[in-house]
Design an enzyme around this catalytic site. Structure first.
Site, short mmCIF file in Angstrom:
data_model
loop_
_atom_site.label_atom_id
_atom_site.label_comp_id
_atom_site.label_asym_id
_atom_site.label_seq_id
_atom_site.Cartn_x
_atom_site.Cartn_y
_atom_site.Cartn_z
N ILE A 1 0.84 -1.22 0.00
CA ILE A 1 0.00 0.00 0.00
C ILE A 1 0.86 1.26 0.00
O ILE A 1 0.43 2.31 -0.49
CB ILE A 1 -0.97 -0.01 1.20
N ASN B 1 -2.72 2.00 15.88
CA ASN B 1 -3.21 1.68 17.22
C ASN B 1 -3.63 2.98 17.88
O ASN B 1 -3.43 4.07 17.32
CB ASN B 1 -2.12 0.96 18.05
N GLY C 1 3.70 -4.12 11.24
CA GLY C 1 2.80 -4.34 10.10
C GLY C 1 2.72 -3.16 9.15
O GLY C 1 3.72 -2.51 8.84
N ASP D 1 1.35 -0.32 9.63
CA ASP D 1 1.66 0.93 10.38
C ASP D 1 3.15 1.22 10.26
O ASP D 1 3.56 2.34 9.91
CB ASP D 1 1.24 0.71 11.84
N SER E 1 -7.33 -4.67 10.93
CA SER E 1 -7.46 -5.66 12.01
C SER E 1 -7.17 -7.10 11.62
O SER E 1 -7.22 -7.98 12.50
CB SER E 1 -8.87 -5.62 12.64
N THR E 2 -6.88 -7.38 10.35
CA THR E 2 -6.72 -8.79 9.94
C THR E 2 -5.29 -9.30 10.10
O THR E 2 -4.99 -10.44 9.76
CB THR E 2 -7.13 -8.98 8.45
N GLY E 3 -4.41 -8.49 10.63
CA GLY E 3 -3.03 -8.95 10.89
C GLY E 3 -2.84 -9.20 12.38
O GLY E 3 -3.45 -10.10 12.97
N TYR F 1 -4.09 -7.90 14.85
CA TYR F 1 -5.30 -7.84 15.69
C TYR F 1 -6.21 -9.05 15.52
O TYR F 1 -7.24 -9.16 16.18
CB TYR F 1 -6.05 -6.53 15.43
#
Ligand code: APR
Length: 175
Positions: free
Chosen positions: A13, A26, A34, A36, A119-121, A123
């Site tokens: 991305i 977060n 990740g 972020d 949230s799919t990593g 989290y």
């Protein structure tokens, strides 16, 4: 609604030539791992400097900053829910990430925006459940914000890409 306003793509991305990219942040907004970590590395230190002025962000919320050294002019930071099994409002909080990010997109007259799988990593949100929420909420938000021209779901890997392509080929009411 023209379905080509929503697309899936594969890749990093931070390299995407869109007006805005969404960060899976977060609540501190002070960086992490990740996507972020990748976005902060690519944007450079000015991104963190601006994030420090924001005072954090609640789960489900979204905040906007400049993109600095990224190709994207803007970064929309949203905080996804940590998956705890689905009984702590995770679905509604995740939908809020997409709703609030797209509201900021419209507010800033941004035409194209790319989302990672919020949230799919780290989290732990189940991928297909998250994708269905993302697509359903995005379709609803694009009805409310007709000036947004393109939303790209950036899939980090083939499994996610195939999943989004499959779900996006379904008519809205079946998602
Ligand atoms: N480009 C696109 N997608 C990416 C990239 C990238 N460069 N890097 C990771 N991803 C994908 C992951 O494969 C996952 O599908 O982004 C999705 C989100 O994963 P995470 O980055 O782990 O985000 P999340 O699950 O929301 O956890 C957020 O992790 O990095 C910390 O500070 C962050 O505490 C927060 C938590």
């Amino acid at each position: 609604m023209k379905t080509d306003r929503i697309q899936a793509a594969e890749g990093d991305i931070t390299r995407l030539e869109v007006n805005a990219i969404v960060n899976a942040a977060n609540t501190t907004l002070l960086g992490g791992g990740g996507v972020d970590g990748a976005i902060h590395r690519a944007a450079g230190p000015e991104l963190l400097e601006e994030c420090r002025t924001l005072g954090g962000c609640p789960t489900g919320g979204a905040r906007i900053t400049r993109g600095y050294r990224l190709p994207a002019k803007w970064v929309i930071h949203t905080v996804g829910p940590v998956w705890h099994g689905g009984k702590r409002d995770e679905d509604a909080l995740l939908a809020g990430c997409y709703r609030n990010s797209l509201a900021l997109t419209a507010q800033h007259d941004i035409k194209s925006v790319a989302f990672p799988g919020i949230s799919t990593g780290a989290y732990g949100f189940p991928l297909e459940r998250a994708a269905r929420i993302a697509i359903r909420q995005t379709r609803e938000s694009l009805q409310a914000h007709p000036d947004i021209e393109k939303v790209i779901f950036v899939c980090f890997g083939r499994e996610a890409r195939d999943l989004y392509d499959r779900l996006l080929s379904h008519p809205p009411q079946s998602i």
